[in-house]
Motif scaffolding. Sequence first.
Motif, mmCIF file in Angstrom:
data_model
loop_
_atom_site.group_PDB
_atom_site.id
_atom_site.type_symbol
_atom_site.label_atom_id
_atom_site.label_comp_id
_atom_site.label_asym_id
_atom_site.label_seq_id
_atom_site.Cartn_x
_atom_site.Cartn_y
_atom_site.Cartn_z
ATOM 1 N N ASN A 1 12.905 22.482 1.118
ATOM 2 C CA ASN A 1 12.390 22.607 2.405
ATOM 3 C C ASN A 1 11.244 21.352 2.151
ATOM 4 O O ASN A 1 11.235 20.629 3.443
ATOM 5 C CB ASN A 1 11.599 23.795 2.801
ATOM 6 C CG ASN A 1 12.714 24.666 3.314
ATOM 7 O OD1 ASN A 1 13.830 24.391 3.488
ATOM 8 N ND2 ASN A 1 12.386 26.025 3.281
ATOM 9 N N PHE A 2 10.545 21.266 1.341
ATOM 10 C CA PHE A 2 9.641 20.397 1.088
ATOM 11 C C PHE A 2 10.020 19.033 1.003
ATOM 12 O O PHE A 2 9.479 18.010 1.811
ATOM 13 C CB PHE A 2 8.485 20.817 0.021
ATOM 14 C CG PHE A 2 7.412 19.865 -0.064
ATOM 15 C CD1 PHE A 2 6.367 20.021 0.910
ATOM 16 C CD2 PHE A 2 7.013 19.267 -1.050
ATOM 17 C CE1 PHE A 2 5.282 18.954 0.836
ATOM 18 C CE2 PHE A 2 5.934 18.489 -1.314
ATOM 19 C CZ PHE A 2 5.086 18.184 -0.190
ATOM 20 N N LEU A 3 10.645 18.798 0.173
ATOM 21 C CA LEU A 3 11.235 17.354 -0.396
ATOM 22 C C LEU A 3 12.510 17.075 0.517
ATOM 23 O O LEU A 3 12.543 15.588 0.503
ATOM 24 C CB LEU A 3 11.461 17.311 -1.702
ATOM 25 C CG LEU A 3 10.363 17.773 -2.741
ATOM 26 C CD1 LEU A 3 10.922 17.302 -4.304
ATOM 27 C CD2 LEU A 3 9.445 16.535 -2.730
ATOM 28 N N LEU B 1 15.923 14.326 -2.284
ATOM 29 C CA LEU B 1 14.884 14.127 -3.175
ATOM 30 C C LEU B 1 14.475 15.331 -4.123
ATOM 31 O O LEU B 1 14.426 15.105 -5.051
ATOM 32 C CB LEU B 1 13.398 13.795 -2.436
ATOM 33 C CG LEU B 1 12.401 12.910 -3.038
ATOM 34 C CD1 LEU B 1 13.037 11.631 -3.119
ATOM 35 C CD2 LEU B 1 11.294 12.944 -2.000
ATOM 36 N N ASN C 1 30.807 6.261 -6.270
ATOM 37 C CA ASN C 1 32.132 5.939 -6.347
ATOM 38 C C ASN C 1 32.144 4.612 -7.358
ATOM 39 O O ASN C 1 33.446 4.246 -7.679
ATOM 40 C CB ASN C 1 32.844 5.549 -5.024
ATOM 41 C CG ASN C 1 31.830 4.351 -4.465
ATOM 42 O OD1 ASN C 1 31.071 4.149 -4.976
ATOM 43 N ND2 ASN C 1 32.453 3.987 -3.258
ATOM 44 N N VAL C 2 31.179 4.275 -7.865
ATOM 45 C CA VAL C 2 31.273 3.253 -8.941
ATOM 46 C C VAL C 2 30.423 3.924 -10.247
ATOM 47 O O VAL C 2 29.852 2.946 -10.997
ATOM 48 C CB VAL C 2 30.388 1.967 -8.534
ATOM 49 C CG1 VAL C 2 31.499 1.050 -7.633
ATOM 50 C CG2 VAL C 2 29.215 2.202 -7.912
ATOM 51 N N LEU D 1 28.204 2.019 -13.309
ATOM 52 C CA LEU D 1 26.533 2.228 -13.578
ATOM 53 C C LEU D 1 26.173 2.311 -14.984
ATOM 54 O O LEU D 1 25.162 1.772 -15.343
ATOM 55 C CB LEU D 1 26.162 3.499 -12.911
ATOM 56 C CG LEU D 1 24.630 3.591 -12.388
ATOM 57 C CD1 LEU D 1 24.191 2.951 -11.232
ATOM 58 C CD2 LEU D 1 24.414 5.154 -12.594
#
Lengths: 178, 334
Positions: B9-11, B15, B117-118, B122
Amino acid sequence: MNSVQSLIQPQVLAQLGFAGVVALTLTGALIAVFPRNILYNVLGLIICLTGVAGLFVYLGSPFIALMELLIYVGAICISIIFAIMLSRPLHLSLPKRHLPKVGLALGVGAAVFIMLSAIISRTEWQPAAMRSNDWSITTLGTYLLTRYDLVFEVISLVLLVAILGAIIISGYARRSTS
Amino acid sequence: MAAWQNLVNFLGPDLARIVVGLVGVLALVQVNALFLVWLERKVAAHIQLRIGPKEVGPFGILQTIVDGIKLVSKELITPRHVDRKLFMLAPIAVFLPVLVSFVVIPFSERLLIRDMNVGLLLIFAFSTFNVLAVLVGGWASNNKYSLLGAVRAVAQNVAYEIPLLLTVLSVVMWSNSLQMSEIVASQSKIWHVFWMPVAALIYLICATAETNRAPFDIPEAESELVAGFHTEYSGMRFALFFLAEYSNMLIVSAVATTLFFGGWKSLPGLGFLPVPGLIWFFAKTYVLIFVTIWVRWTFPRLRFDQLMNFCWKIMIPAALLHLIVYAGIIKLLR
């Protein structure tokens, strides 16, 4: 509490991230040009290119962003560093900056900048919603091998010439020393 | 659950995912390094007919915690002639790719921080920062052993990256995706290692070289270069290089598990057992890590020219040939 929550809204975060990426690019570019230590210059270039990769993420193409990292940072900058390590030692006194050379560099930089900005200002940019959304790897690959295959081939030719040049240089250098 | 709800709820969900993922990854990295250092010492000892650490805790398993406390409490020595900024930057930079790579590794069916999807790309894109940090650290130390170690590290990593990426490319062509979860999904019937054993072998050899482990450990060959690129580092800065090395072992093994050994899926024929995917994943990963440790204490170190010849004259042609052959096979099958 509320101020923190307003700061972590997705919109605000995205804008902060964008500002960070632009700052990274510009700082990197400055470091790449100004310090007189050539290794710092390369590291600045790396920071700059990482920022450019971030810009590609904001343009909605993480694939190109990662390719930018893989090719420009991973391959090109590393080979530049190699070249630096094999060149003259850094503790020797630095050559002075020649004014004509600096002027020439500024001139070339300005010319490239003007050309690029002319192209950018002439292009009719469409808002994101009006462009087709399909920029997947498959589409890119299809375009490279159909519509832009000449470009693709020319780039391969340039790379081939570069490889041949490297082989000839190293081969001749070895033959003349042994 | 209430705490989790409050956090979400907060972030906000995205996040919160990042924060929890980061904390989890940091914990995993530390515990993994503590365990692997102990495992390495124990396996090495038994291969050399010794006992290994045995004083602290049962089977000496707490030995590395004591070592860790010692490293944390040590003074950070910065030699006078080093390039201060870069010297301090290098141990931090070596840690960046480690944290990023864990974002896309599928630990189990649902435990995955971000399913990009990549994803596979990464990991390899950020692994270059690892090389860079080694180079910067070695150069900034202003020490000939460090610099030689760094140059060797870069030459080796650049060379072995080529066959590594080529074999990974065959796997990507086979499973038709760069997304980690889809690569695992494409192995639901038969693991990739049975379809392309040569690729798995090339991958494992190159991964050993990429993590600078024996028999490819010439960047830190103790008998020639003191400690290679981290000769001048002490205390926690040295520990960060060490932590990154063991975390990289975990990452390359986890990627190998995902690419070739079915990821979090069960062993063939054992799918009826009520074992969660997470356990399967870590079991396979640590078996692979055990193999690399076993290899390290079995084979002697290669000479630099042997290492380079092996890569450019055997590994790269083999990987290229493999790619072409499998491209043909895929074309025929579909």
